[in-house]
Motif scaffolding. Structure first.
Motif, mmCIF file in Angstrom:
data_model
loop_
_atom_site.group_PDB
_atom_site.id
_atom_site.type_symbol
_atom_site.label_atom_id
_atom_site.label_comp_id
_atom_site.label_asym_id
_atom_site.label_seq_id
_atom_site.Cartn_x
_atom_site.Cartn_y
_atom_site.Cartn_z
ATOM 1 N N LEU A 1 1.498 -11.743 -8.250
ATOM 2 C CA LEU A 1 2.140 -10.904 -7.525
ATOM 3 C C LEU A 1 1.081 -9.847 -7.112
ATOM 4 C CD1 LEU A 1 5.643 -11.024 -9.053
ATOM 5 C CD2 LEU A 1 4.735 -12.054 -6.935
ATOM 6 N N GLY A 2 0.337 -9.117 -8.158
ATOM 7 C CA GLY A 2 -0.463 -7.854 -7.940
ATOM 8 C C GLY A 2 -1.385 -8.157 -6.889
ATOM 9 N N LEU A 3 -2.088 -9.333 -7.118
ATOM 10 C CA LEU A 3 -3.405 -9.601 -6.275
ATOM 11 C C LEU A 3 -2.728 -9.995 -4.807
ATOM 12 C CD1 LEU A 3 -5.720 -11.619 -8.447
ATOM 13 C CD2 LEU A 3 -5.987 -9.159 -7.740
ATOM 14 N N ALA B 1 -1.896 -6.847 -3.182
ATOM 15 C CA ALA B 1 -3.077 -6.044 -2.673
ATOM 16 C C ALA B 1 -3.645 -6.382 -1.558
ATOM 17 C CB ALA B 1 -4.048 -5.945 -4.107
ATOM 18 N N ILE B 2 -3.965 -7.912 -1.501
ATOM 19 C CA ILE B 2 -4.692 -8.464 -0.299
ATOM 20 C C ILE B 2 -3.836 -8.115 1.065
ATOM 21 C CG2 ILE B 2 -5.232 -10.690 0.745
ATOM 22 C CD1 ILE B 2 -5.911 -11.588 -2.287
ATOM 23 N N TYR B 3 -2.345 -8.434 0.818
ATOM 24 C CA TYR B 3 -1.550 -8.123 1.915
ATOM 25 C C TYR B 3 -1.766 -6.710 2.530
ATOM 26 C CZ TYR B 3 2.453 -7.403 5.034
ATOM 27 O OH TYR B 3 3.188 -7.078 5.917
ATOM 28 N N LEU B 4 -1.628 -5.754 1.705
ATOM 29 C CA LEU B 4 -1.709 -4.315 1.934
ATOM 30 C C LEU B 4 -3.254 -4.035 2.596
ATOM 31 C CD1 LEU B 4 0.197 -2.620 -0.964
ATOM 32 C CD2 LEU B 4 1.112 -2.904 1.505
ATOM 33 N N SER B 5 -4.139 -4.692 2.030
ATOM 34 C CA SER B 5 -5.595 -4.234 2.407
ATOM 35 C C SER B 5 -5.907 -4.908 3.642
ATOM 36 C CB SER B 5 -6.713 -4.680 1.376
ATOM 37 O OG SER B 5 -7.730 -4.248 1.653
ATOM 38 N N ILE C 1 4.301 2.151 3.872
ATOM 39 C CA ILE C 1 5.715 2.431 3.253
ATOM 40 C C ILE C 1 5.773 1.720 2.110
ATOM 41 C CG2 ILE C 1 8.058 1.507 3.720
ATOM 42 C CD1 ILE C 1 7.565 2.231 6.779
ATOM 43 N N LEU C 2 5.011 0.425 1.976
ATOM 44 C CA LEU C 2 5.226 -0.712 1.034
ATOM 45 C C LEU C 2 4.401 0.035 -0.123
ATOM 46 C CD1 LEU C 2 4.888 -3.997 2.803
ATOM 47 C CD2 LEU C 2 7.048 -2.885 1.934
ATOM 48 N N ARG C 3 3.238 0.561 -0.062
ATOM 49 C CA ARG C 3 2.464 0.719 -1.396
ATOM 50 C C ARG C 3 3.076 1.854 -2.159
ATOM 51 N NH1 ARG C 3 -4.048 2.605 -1.818
ATOM 52 N NH2 ARG C 3 -4.003 2.799 -4.253
ATOM 53 N N PRO C 4 3.692 2.914 -1.564
ATOM 54 C CA PRO C 4 4.506 3.788 -2.511
ATOM 55 C C PRO C 4 5.752 3.008 -3.214
ATOM 56 C CG PRO C 4 3.937 4.967 -0.450
ATOM 57 C CD PRO C 4 3.634 3.398 -0.180
ATOM 58 N N ALA C 5 6.323 1.994 -2.559
ATOM 59 C CA ALA C 5 7.589 1.441 -2.761
ATOM 60 C C ALA C 5 7.046 0.552 -3.962
ATOM 61 C CB ALA C 5 8.190 0.659 -1.932
ATOM 62 N N VAL C 6 5.918 -0.037 -3.858
ATOM 63 C CA VAL C 6 5.352 -1.011 -5.026
ATOM 64 C C VAL C 6 4.984 -0.244 -6.349
ATOM 65 C CG1 VAL C 6 3.494 -2.495 -5.876
ATOM 66 C CG2 VAL C 6 4.471 -2.869 -3.392
ATOM 67 N N GLU C 7 4.168 0.799 -5.930
ATOM 68 C CA GLU C 7 3.778 1.980 -6.999
ATOM 69 C C GLU C 7 5.065 2.635 -7.957
ATOM 70 O OE1 GLU C 7 1.160 4.401 -5.309
ATOM 71 O OE2 GLU C 7 -0.685 2.954 -5.604
ATOM 72 N N LEU C 8 6.187 2.569 -7.309
ATOM 73 C CA LEU C 8 7.237 3.302 -7.577
ATOM 74 C C LEU C 8 7.775 2.511 -8.957
ATOM 75 C CD1 LEU C 8 9.516 5.239 -7.317
ATOM 76 C CD2 LEU C 8 10.871 3.683 -5.912
ATOM 77 N N LEU C 9 7.580 1.067 -8.979
ATOM 78 C CA LEU C 9 7.835 0.492 -10.151
ATOM 79 C C LEU C 9 7.210 1.052 -11.501
ATOM 80 C CD1 LEU C 9 7.719 -3.462 -8.886
ATOM 81 C CD2 LEU C 9 9.762 -2.251 -9.780
ATOM 82 N N ILE D 1 -11.635 -13.088 3.406
ATOM 83 C CA ILE D 1 -11.043 -12.553 2.109
ATOM 84 C C ILE D 1 -11.758 -13.169 1.049
ATOM 85 C CG2 ILE D 1 -8.891 -12.454 1.073
ATOM 86 C CD1 ILE D 1 -7.550 -11.950 3.560
ATOM 87 N N THR D 2 -11.575 -14.503 1.015
ATOM 88 C CA THR D 2 -12.033 -15.434 -0.256
ATOM 89 C C THR D 2 -13.560 -15.447 -0.364
ATOM 90 O OG1 THR D 2 -12.143 -17.479 1.235
ATOM 91 C CG2 THR D 2 -9.991 -16.686 -0.005
ATOM 92 N N LYS D 3 -14.219 -15.191 0.630
ATOM 93 C CA LYS D 3 -15.819 -15.378 0.511
ATOM 94 C C LYS D 3 -16.833 -14.383 0.570
ATOM 95 C CE LYS D 3 -15.653 -20.345 2.168
ATOM 96 N NZ LYS D 3 -16.103 -21.218 2.960
#
Length: 312
Positions: A107-109, A112-116, A126-134, A210-212
């Motif tokens: 979930l964390g990776l 991170a990949i989606y937001l980056s 919007i999403l990064r503060p919402a995730v970090e709110l946890l 992303i992968t390589k």
């Protein structure tokens, strides 16, 4: 006469300038001394904690032998027949941590990949503060949520005990996920833009980039985030106290009640054991084991970070 007045005025200005420089130097030295004292306080506090933990641990081993501690398979210091095998507590700790990492790493990776790489700046904002709110939610809330909601839901599908490692591990993973996601996101965003653009210019797809390209270049930060997440999961207390139970058991069955090192420490620190007693000393020996585990994880984290920083 005018030359004399000019020289006197110039001398007074030079004197005031020297006074200001001296005052600035004094302030700089004062600030430096204050900051150095703060650093010393943190260092001495750490050494003091380590000294107290291991001094009481040595007293414990004067009454309990090291083979009893390392090779016994039961931990019952509060029972009439006392047993001091540490492995049931380590087993419970590692079991809940493994379940937590099974949830937190993907979930964390993924976050991170989606937001980056995929999210637009507006969506990421919007999403990064919402995730970090946890990360700001008290762990006692996670614990009661696991006990009162997650466990009843899972009992519809699995033969869970009321207190079990599975629910505690799942909620610990949700708690740790923002830590892994946030640090991994910083590591991914620190990869130079030129690497991405060069790969795209060669016709490589986004997934391959992303992968390589990006993921290997950010591997040191990602590995550090995972190990930091493991350290947080190992040291988590309230979730496992509330949802996992306090029955040390040498078993890999996540459906059963388990006891972790932090849960036992919370139990002993409640004040039921007399100060200086053998039960009281077990609090420190378990703390010493927990300290050594987290220290080993931090050493591995620094080693991985330094090695891959040199490589990339």
């Amino acid at each position: 006469m005018q030359n004399t007045n000019f020289q006197n005025q110039r001398g007074r200005e030079d004197g005031r300038s020297l006074d200001r420089h001296a005052s600035d130097d004094l302030q700089e030295k004062l600030i430096q001394a204050i900051l150095f004292s703060c650093a010393l306080i943190s260092v001495f506090t750490t050494f003091g904690i380590v000294f107290i933990i291991f001094s009481v641990t040595l007293e414990f081993f004067q009454e309990v032998t090291l083979p009893q501690f390392l090779f016994d398979t039961q931990w019952t210091p509060l029972f009439a027949q006392k047993r001091f095998g540490i492995w049931p507590l380590i087993n419970g700790t590692l079991l809940t941590t493994a379940i937590a990492m099974f949830v937190a790493i993907p979930l964390g990776l993924s976050a991170a990949i989606y937001l980056s790489e995929y999210a637009s700046p507006k969506v990421a904002g919007i999403l990064r503060p919402a995730v970090e709110l946890l990360a700001g939610v008290p762990t006692v809330v996670f614990g009661y949520f696991a006990l009162l909601f997650i466990t009843p839901v899972l009992r519809n599908f699995f033969p869970l005990e009321v207190f079990n490692a599975l629910s505690a591990g799942l909620m610990t993973g949700i708690m740790v996920m923002p830590t892994i996601g946030s640090i991994s996101l910083d590591a991914l965003q620190s990869v130079p833009r030129s690497l991405r653009e060069g790969a795209y210019a060669m016709g490589i797809t986004k997934l391959e980039v992303i992968t390589k390209i990006i993921f290997p270049a950010a591997l040191s930060g990602i590995a550090a985030s995972i190990i930091l997440g493991i350290s947080r999961a190992v040291g988590e207390t309230m979730i496992v106290v509330i949802a996992a139970g306090q029955q040390p058991r040498l078993s890999l069955n996540p459906f059963q009640t388990v006891g972790t090192m932090t849960a036992y420490m919370a139990q002993i620190s409640g004040g039921d054991s007399a100060r200086g007693s053998l039960n009281y000393k077990t609090l420190y020996v378990v703390g010493a084991v927990l300290f050594l585990i987290t220290l080993a994880l931090n050493i591995v984290s620094h080693w991985i970070a330094n090695r891959y920083k040199e490589k990339y």
